[in-house]
Motif scaffolding. Structure first.
Motif, PDB file in Angstrom:
ATOM      1  N   ILE A   2      -9.109 128.552  29.705  1.00  0.00           N
ATOM      2  CA  ILE A   2     -10.190 128.956  28.811  1.00  0.00           C
ATOM      3  C   ILE A   2     -11.521 128.745  29.508  1.00  0.00           C
ATOM      4  CG2 ILE A   2     -11.413 128.392  26.673  1.00  0.00           C
ATOM      5  CD1 ILE A   2      -8.781 127.694  25.410  1.00  0.00           C
ATOM      6  N   VAL A   3     -12.390 129.735  29.395  1.00  0.00           N
ATOM      7  CA  VAL A   3     -13.756 129.610  29.909  1.00  0.00           C
ATOM      8  C   VAL A   3     -14.697 129.662  28.716  1.00  0.00           C
ATOM      9  CG1 VAL A   3     -15.540 130.610  31.362  1.00  0.00           C
ATOM     10  CG2 VAL A   3     -13.155 130.745  32.060  1.00  0.00           C
ATOM     11  N   PHE A   4     -15.539 128.655  28.584  1.00  0.00           N
ATOM     12  CA  PHE A   4     -16.523 128.631  27.504  1.00  0.00           C
ATOM     13  C   PHE A   4     -17.884 128.882  28.126  1.00  0.00           C
ATOM     14  CE2 PHE A   4     -19.032 126.397  24.125  1.00  0.00           C
ATOM     15  CZ  PHE A   4     -18.685 127.267  23.112  1.00  0.00           C
TER      16      PHE A   4
ATOM     17  N   GLU B  87      -6.450 124.546  31.018  1.00  0.00           N
ATOM     18  CA  GLU B  87      -7.583 124.070  31.804  1.00  0.00           C
ATOM     19  C   GLU B  87      -8.841 124.760  31.280  1.00  0.00           C
ATOM     20  OE1 GLU B  87      -7.200 124.669  35.977  1.00  0.00           O
ATOM     21  OE2 GLU B  87      -8.758 123.223  36.474  1.00  0.00           O
ATOM     22  N   VAL B  88      -9.871 123.981  31.033  1.00  0.00           N
ATOM     23  CA  VAL B  88     -11.091 124.498  30.418  1.00  0.00           C
ATOM     24  C   VAL B  88     -12.219 124.482  31.433  1.00  0.00           C
ATOM     25  CG1 VAL B  88     -12.755 124.212  28.549  1.00  0.00           C
ATOM     26  CG2 VAL B  88     -10.364 123.591  28.180  1.00  0.00           C
ATOM     27  N   PHE B  89     -12.973 125.577  31.491  1.00  0.00           N
ATOM     28  CA  PHE B  89     -14.130 125.685  32.374  1.00  0.00           C
ATOM     29  C   PHE B  89     -15.354 125.898  31.490  1.00  0.00           C
ATOM     30  CE2 PHE B  89     -10.414 127.042  34.602  1.00  0.00           C
ATOM     31  CZ  PHE B  89     -10.547 126.544  35.888  1.00  0.00           C
ATOM     32  N   ILE B  90     -16.352 125.019  31.596  1.00  0.00           N
ATOM     33  CA  ILE B  90     -17.549 125.168  30.786  1.00  0.00           C
ATOM     34  C   ILE B  90     -18.781 125.010  31.655  1.00  0.00           C
ATOM     35  CG2 ILE B  90     -16.412 124.294  28.710  1.00  0.00           C
ATOM     36  CD1 ILE B  90     -17.921 121.691  29.074  1.00  0.00           C
ATOM     37  N   GLY B  91     -19.907 125.497  31.158  1.00  0.00           N
ATOM     38  CA  GLY B  91     -21.163 125.313  31.857  1.00  0.00           C
ATOM     39  C   GLY B  91     -21.979 124.236  31.178  1.00  0.00           C
TER      40      GLY B  91
ATOM     41  N   PRO C 213      -7.961 118.660  30.614  1.00  0.00           N
ATOM     42  CA  PRO C 213      -8.419 119.097  31.935  1.00  0.00           C
ATOM     43  C   PRO C 213      -9.628 120.019  31.805  1.00  0.00           C
ATOM     44  CG  PRO C 213      -6.041 119.333  31.736  1.00  0.00           C
ATOM     45  CD  PRO C 213      -6.554 119.027  30.363  1.00  0.00           C
ATOM     46  N   VAL C 214     -10.761 119.620  32.345  1.00  0.00           N
ATOM     47  CA  VAL C 214     -11.987 120.384  32.193  1.00  0.00           C
ATOM     48  C   VAL C 214     -12.772 120.353  33.490  1.00  0.00           C
ATOM     49  CG1 VAL C 214     -13.231 118.378  31.275  1.00  0.00           C
ATOM     50  CG2 VAL C 214     -14.068 120.671  30.764  1.00  0.00           C
ATOM     51  N   LYS C 215     -13.423 121.472  33.784  1.00  0.00           N
ATOM     52  CA  LYS C 215     -14.248 121.552  34.988  1.00  0.00           C
ATOM     53  C   LYS C 215     -15.608 122.108  34.607  1.00  0.00           C
ATOM     54  CE  LYS C 215     -14.441 123.381  39.713  1.00  0.00           C
ATOM     55  NZ  LYS C 215     -13.746 124.204  40.733  1.00  0.00           N
ATOM     56  N   ASN C 216     -16.657 121.457  35.078  1.00  0.00           N
ATOM     57  CA  ASN C 216     -18.011 121.911  34.812  1.00  0.00           C
ATOM     58  C   ASN C 216     -18.448 122.860  35.917  1.00  0.00           C
ATOM     59  OD1 ASN C 216     -20.701 122.189  34.090  1.00  0.00           O
ATOM     60  ND2 ASN C 216     -21.307 120.292  35.065  1.00  0.00           N
TER      61      ASN C 216
END
Length: 255
Positions: free
Chosen positions: A172-174, A202-206, A221-224
């Protein structure tokens, strides 16, 4: 219950409530929330001479919020623009409290499905005053049971089951993470926290705001990716979205 920013239409509400006060000796308006335009709203209230009828309460804890919804006759959501869903409308209805709302974004869809008589045009203090008068006189009304039964159709559990049944989410990308949690951020977290006790996408956020911290705390699991931290309609910051996307994997859901 609103963040005190221009797009929320609190100034329209104050003007509309002032007009309502000119024809009604009863009624008090409680505004919950904080934000950058608080001082200008305080000045507006003083200029209109209705400081005894309008109360700015600041921030209220999540545990106290249902008590305020339940204690009032109605809540109102006067957003001018950029209302993706309108979570506060459902919060109010789930407490048995009817909600007056502007025809703005997802608000209109929710309230039309429930009771379209409670809608008014966004940016119209005159219509706000009219709707307040109609509600005060009993021309438009809804029972607490009616409000609660409608809100049950939008519980986190039911929404999650519908989404889970329709697709398998791998990544998922937020596309925005603000400095404060909004309804969109809360909704994303509630969805992902229900996916599985053993597996999370796995989540990708800004942005390194509170949403990122909540995911880390919940061991999701998250990546900035800072390049995704944009909100072009709210703060006029622009990025090259396609350049940012190349840093992301395939098979993802973009929110």
């Amino acid at each position: 219950v609103r963040r005190l920013t221009k797009r929320m239409g609190i100034d329209d509400l104050i003007y509309g409530f002032s007009k309502f006060c000119s024809s009604s000796s009863n009624g008090a308006l409680y505004i919950i929330g904080s934000g950058p335009i608080q001082s200008s709203l305080e000045e507006l209230i003083l200029n209109l001479g209705i400081e005894d009828r309008i109360h700015l309460l600041g921030e209220i804890s999540d545990s106290e919020l249902p008590l305020w919804y339940s204690a009032t006759d109605a809540s109102i959501v006067p957003s001018k623009n950029l209302e993706g869903f309108g979570l506060v409308a459902l919060e109010s209805l789930s407490c048995g409290t009817p909600v007056l709302a502007s025809k703005c974004g997802g608000l209109e869809e929710i309230v039309t499905t429930w009771n379209k008589d409670f809608l008014f045009d966004s940016g119209s203090p005159d219509q706000i005053a009219t709707k307040l008068s109609e509600f005060a006189c009993g021309i438009i009304k809804a029972s607490p049971a009616n409000c609660r039964n409608f809100a049950k159709e939008y519980t986190w559990e039911r929404s999650f089951r519908l989404i889970q049944a329709s697709l398998e989410i791998e990544k998922i990308v937020f596309i925005s993470s603000e400095s404060m949690l909004s309804g969109a951020e809360i909704s994303l977290f509630e969805l992902i926290s229900r996916l599985s006790n053993q597996y999370y996408p796995e989540v990708f956020i800004g942005g390194a705001g509170p949403l990122l911290r909540k995911f880390i705390e919940f061991k999701v699991p998250v990546k900035n990716i800072p390049e995704l931290a944009f909100n072009f309609t709210r703060n006029n910051k622009k990025i090259d979205f396609f350049k940012a996307m190349v840093k992301l994997p395939n098979s993802m859901l973009v929110l």
